[in-house]
Design a protein around this motif. Sequence first.
Motif, PDB file in Angstrom:
ATOM      1  N   PHE A  41      13.644 -63.740  34.037  1.00 37.00           N
ATOM      2  CA  PHE A  41      14.750 -63.508  33.662  1.00 37.00           C
ATOM      3  C   PHE A  41      16.082 -62.788  34.117  1.00 37.00           C
ATOM      4  O   PHE A  41      17.005 -63.350  35.248  1.00 37.00           O
ATOM      5  CB  PHE A  41      15.571 -63.396  32.228  1.00 37.00           C
ATOM      6  CG  PHE A  41      16.672 -62.873  31.707  1.00 37.00           C
ATOM      7  CD1 PHE A  41      17.508 -64.898  31.971  1.00 37.00           C
ATOM      8  CD2 PHE A  41      17.083 -62.107  31.740  1.00 37.00           C
ATOM      9  CE1 PHE A  41      18.646 -64.585  31.807  1.00 37.00           C
ATOM     10  CE2 PHE A  41      18.914 -61.297  31.952  1.00 37.00           C
ATOM     11  CZ  PHE A  41      20.043 -62.925  31.440  1.00 37.00           C
ATOM     12  N   ALA A  42      14.743 -61.619  35.323  1.00 33.96           N
ATOM     13  CA  ALA A  42      15.750 -60.963  36.269  1.00 33.96           C
ATOM     14  C   ALA A  42      15.679 -61.809  37.629  1.00 33.96           C
ATOM     15  O   ALA A  42      17.157 -61.060  38.043  1.00 33.96           O
ATOM     16  CB  ALA A  42      15.258 -59.544  36.339  1.00 33.96           C
ATOM     17  N   GLN A  43      15.034 -62.140  37.975  1.00 33.55           N
ATOM     18  CA  GLN A  43      14.654 -63.036  38.765  1.00 33.55           C
ATOM     19  C   GLN A  43      15.715 -64.206  38.899  1.00 33.55           C
ATOM     20  O   GLN A  43      16.590 -64.830  39.500  1.00 33.55           O
ATOM     21  CB  GLN A  43      13.640 -63.271  39.206  1.00 33.55           C
ATOM     22  CG  GLN A  43      12.159 -62.481  40.061  1.00 33.55           C
ATOM     23  CD  GLN A  43      11.056 -62.525  39.552  1.00 33.55           C
ATOM     24  OE1 GLN A  43      10.807 -63.747  39.069  1.00 33.55           O
ATOM     25  NE2 GLN A  43      10.017 -62.258  40.339  1.00 33.55           N
ATOM     26  N   ARG A  44      16.262 -64.901  37.529  1.00 34.52           N
ATOM     27  CA  ARG A  44      16.585 -66.258  37.269  1.00 34.52           C
ATOM     28  C   ARG A  44      18.586 -65.623  38.060  1.00 34.52           C
ATOM     29  O   ARG A  44      19.513 -65.952  38.184  1.00 34.52           O
ATOM     30  CB  ARG A  44      16.714 -66.400  36.673  1.00 34.52           C
ATOM     31  CG  ARG A  44      15.002 -67.046  36.469  1.00 34.52           C
ATOM     32  CD  ARG A  44      14.278 -68.083  35.405  1.00 34.52           C
ATOM     33  NE  ARG A  44      15.058 -67.608  33.918  1.00 34.52           N
ATOM     34  CZ  ARG A  44      14.461 -67.353  33.192  1.00 34.52           C
ATOM     35  NH1 ARG A  44      12.868 -66.995  33.556  1.00 34.52           N
ATOM     36  NH2 ARG A  44      14.558 -66.391  31.765  1.00 34.52           N
ATOM     37  N   ALA A  45      17.917 -64.449  36.778  1.00 31.31           N
ATOM     38  CA  ALA A  45      19.933 -63.839  36.768  1.00 31.31           C
ATOM     39  C   ALA A  45      20.023 -63.613  38.382  1.00 31.31           C
ATOM     40  O   ALA A  45      21.406 -63.398  39.091  1.00 31.31           O
ATOM     41  CB  ALA A  45      20.088 -62.703  35.905  1.00 31.31           C
ATOM     42  N   ASP A  46      19.434 -62.892  39.119  1.00 31.24           N
ATOM     43  CA  ASP A  46      20.013 -62.630  41.055  1.00 31.24           C
ATOM     44  C   ASP A  46      19.772 -64.084  41.386  1.00 31.24           C
ATOM     45  O   ASP A  46      20.796 -64.149  42.113  1.00 31.24           O
ATOM     46  CB  ASP A  46      18.525 -61.565  41.342  1.00 31.24           C
ATOM     47  CG  ASP A  46      18.974 -61.081  42.703  1.00 31.24           C
ATOM     48  OD1 ASP A  46      19.849 -60.129  42.634  1.00 31.24           O
ATOM     49  OD2 ASP A  46      18.255 -61.104  43.286  1.00 31.24           O
ATOM     50  N   LYS A  47      19.480 -65.152  41.339  1.00 29.81           N
ATOM     51  CA  LYS A  47      19.572 -66.101  42.025  1.00 29.81           C
ATOM     52  C   LYS A  47      20.926 -66.632  41.577  1.00 29.81           C
ATOM     53  O   LYS A  47      21.354 -67.488  42.491  1.00 29.81           O
ATOM     54  CB  LYS A  47      18.412 -67.390  41.491  1.00 29.81           C
ATOM     55  CG  LYS A  47      16.787 -67.002  42.531  1.00 29.81           C
ATOM     56  CD  LYS A  47      16.382 -67.809  41.624  1.00 29.81           C
ATOM     57  CE  LYS A  47      15.138 -67.290  42.374  1.00 29.81           C
ATOM     58  NZ  LYS A  47      13.809 -68.119  42.036  1.00 29.81           N
ATOM     59  N   LEU A  48      21.513 -66.419  40.318  1.00 29.87           N
ATOM     60  CA  LEU A  48      22.709 -66.816  40.132  1.00 29.87           C
ATOM     61  C   LEU A  48      24.307 -66.346  40.391  1.00 29.87           C
ATOM     62  O   LEU A  48      24.527 -67.134  40.715  1.00 29.87           O
ATOM     63  CB  LEU A  48      23.114 -66.439  37.747  1.00 29.87           C
ATOM     64  CG  LEU A  48      22.323 -67.114  37.331  1.00 29.87           C
ATOM     65  CD1 LEU A  48      22.527 -66.856  35.925  1.00 29.87           C
ATOM     66  CD2 LEU A  48      23.012 -68.840  37.284  1.00 29.87           C
ATOM     67  N   LYS A  49      23.658 -65.616  41.379  1.00 27.23           N
ATOM     68  CA  LYS A  49      24.874 -64.096  42.591  1.00 27.23           C
ATOM     69  C   LYS A  49      25.049 -65.400  42.992  1.00 27.23           C
ATOM     70  O   LYS A  49      26.161 -65.434  43.452  1.00 27.23           O
ATOM     71  CB  LYS A  49      24.112 -63.437  42.491  1.00 27.23           C
ATOM     72  CG  LYS A  49      23.874 -62.357  41.663  1.00 27.23           C
ATOM     73  CD  LYS A  49      24.054 -60.954  41.654  1.00 27.23           C
ATOM     74  CE  LYS A  49      23.458 -59.774  41.044  1.00 27.23           C
ATOM     75  NZ  LYS A  49      22.608 -58.867  41.289  1.00 27.23           N
ATOM     76  N   ALA A  50      24.284 -66.596  43.865  1.00 26.78           N
ATOM     77  CA  ALA A  50      24.652 -67.329  44.994  1.00 26.78           C
ATOM     78  C   ALA A  50      25.626 -68.283  44.602  1.00 26.78           C
ATOM     79  O   ALA A  50      26.042 -69.226  45.820  1.00 26.78           O
ATOM     80  CB  ALA A  50      23.104 -67.444  45.815  1.00 26.78           C
ATOM     81  N   LEU A  51      25.887 -68.691  43.208  1.00 25.90           N
ATOM     82  CA  LEU A  51      26.155 -69.896  42.393  1.00 25.90           C
ATOM     83  C   LEU A  51      27.462 -69.632  43.032  1.00 25.90           C
ATOM     84  O   LEU A  51      28.109 -70.290  41.695  1.00 25.90           O
ATOM     85  CB  LEU A  51      25.568 -70.280  41.963  1.00 25.90           C
ATOM     86  CG  LEU A  51      24.189 -70.830  41.305  1.00 25.90           C
ATOM     87  CD1 LEU A  51      23.574 -71.096  40.388  1.00 25.90           C
ATOM     88  CD2 LEU A  51      24.515 -72.133  43.186  1.00 25.90           C
ATOM     89  N   ALA A  52      28.209 -68.110  42.253  1.00 25.64           N
ATOM     90  CA  ALA A  52      29.854 -67.637  41.984  1.00 25.64           C
ATOM     91  C   ALA A  52      30.795 -68.063  42.856  1.00 25.64           C
ATOM     92  O   ALA A  52      30.271 -68.815  43.980  1.00 25.64           O
ATOM     93  CB  ALA A  52      29.780 -66.378  42.416  1.00 25.64           C
ATOM     94  N   SER A  53      31.374 -68.883  41.949  1.00 28.49           N
ATOM     95  CA  SER A  53      32.776 -69.379  42.585  1.00 28.49           C
ATOM     96  C   SER A  53      34.087 -69.321  41.519  1.00 28.49           C
ATOM     97  O   SER A  53      33.874 -67.977  41.102  1.00 28.49           O
ATOM     98  CB  SER A  53      32.410 -70.350  42.718  1.00 28.49           C
ATOM     99  OG  SER A  53      32.568 -70.797  41.282  1.00 28.49           O
ATOM    100  N   ASP A  54      34.986 -69.634  41.693  1.00 29.36           N
ATOM    101  CA  ASP A  54      36.921 -69.539  41.466  1.00 29.36           C
ATOM    102  C   ASP A  54      36.426 -69.646  39.596  1.00 29.36           C
ATOM    103  O   ASP A  54      36.630 -69.412  39.218  1.00 29.36           O
ATOM    104  CB  ASP A  54      37.909 -70.284  41.675  1.00 29.36           C
ATOM    105  CG  ASP A  54      38.221 -69.688  42.921  1.00 29.36           C
ATOM    106  OD1 ASP A  54      37.734 -68.585  43.680  1.00 29.36           O
ATOM    107  OD2 ASP A  54      38.635 -70.025  44.288  1.00 29.36           O
TER     108      ASP A  54
END
Length: 277
Positions: free
Chosen positions: A130-143
């Motif tokens: 989960f820690a690795q997946r949560a870190d990957k989510l950061k690259a999908l951030a948008s408005d």
Amino acid sequence: MSETTVNRRVLLAWLGSWGAPMLAQAQAPLLAKNAPAGIDPAPYLVSEKLDGVRALWDGATLRFRSGRAVAAPAWFLAALPQTPLDGELWMGRRRFDELSGAVRRAEPVDAEWRRIHYRVFELPAGEGTFAQRADKLKALASDIVVPVEQQRFTSNAALRAKLKQVVDAGGEGLMLHRADAPLASGRSDLLLKLKPLADAEAVVVGHEAGKGRFKGQLGALELQTPEGVRFKLGTGLSDAQRRDPPPIGATVTYRYRDVTPAGKPRFASFVRVADQF
């Protein structure tokens, strides 16, 4: 209806939108259990428990927990990535009723959706912990897509201080997700919720008529928990809900202090109809 049956129905509804290539990777939503009071938070990533509506994005369709499609504006959906996501539609603290009304409309209102963000906390087709997946989510951030902030705490005292800070600011509580957890589905110890009072969901199986000042209205809901325990709930209902109560078959959320040896909640109070839609 057992929790296993409910989870299976949710999984089947959700899988219907994925297409054959994704079936092997798809997961039904992970649901939280209540955290024990003295929990050691060290193995967990901790985030705020959002007062929002759970939504699952498969890369093409945004769906509620029930599997029904969310009638979001085309511009909102076009802003979502092709990557499957799990999260909550959110307007802000203490705005659940306003949010619920907006996302349930058959015809979306742009002005309402401009105030809604998709707060995401899981990659349903991702790999690793989960820690690795949560870190990957950061690259999908948008408005529109906002990854939920995850924090580490090394002591229960620090965790309790964070809980107080969130609740004092109008938040519901905290979520604790095992940092080393693989993808999982259903209600699990891998995901815990920590609130001043525990909460749970149950299905409406009956209506008890009111007496006295509630004559001609609902007196209490008869509820059944996923474990099959039945109890009556008459506290916390508004006058409008007593006149037009949640229908039989609806899932509702209630708060409680603890449970009896027979599994019935003590000092239970109605919160709302659950966000399965």
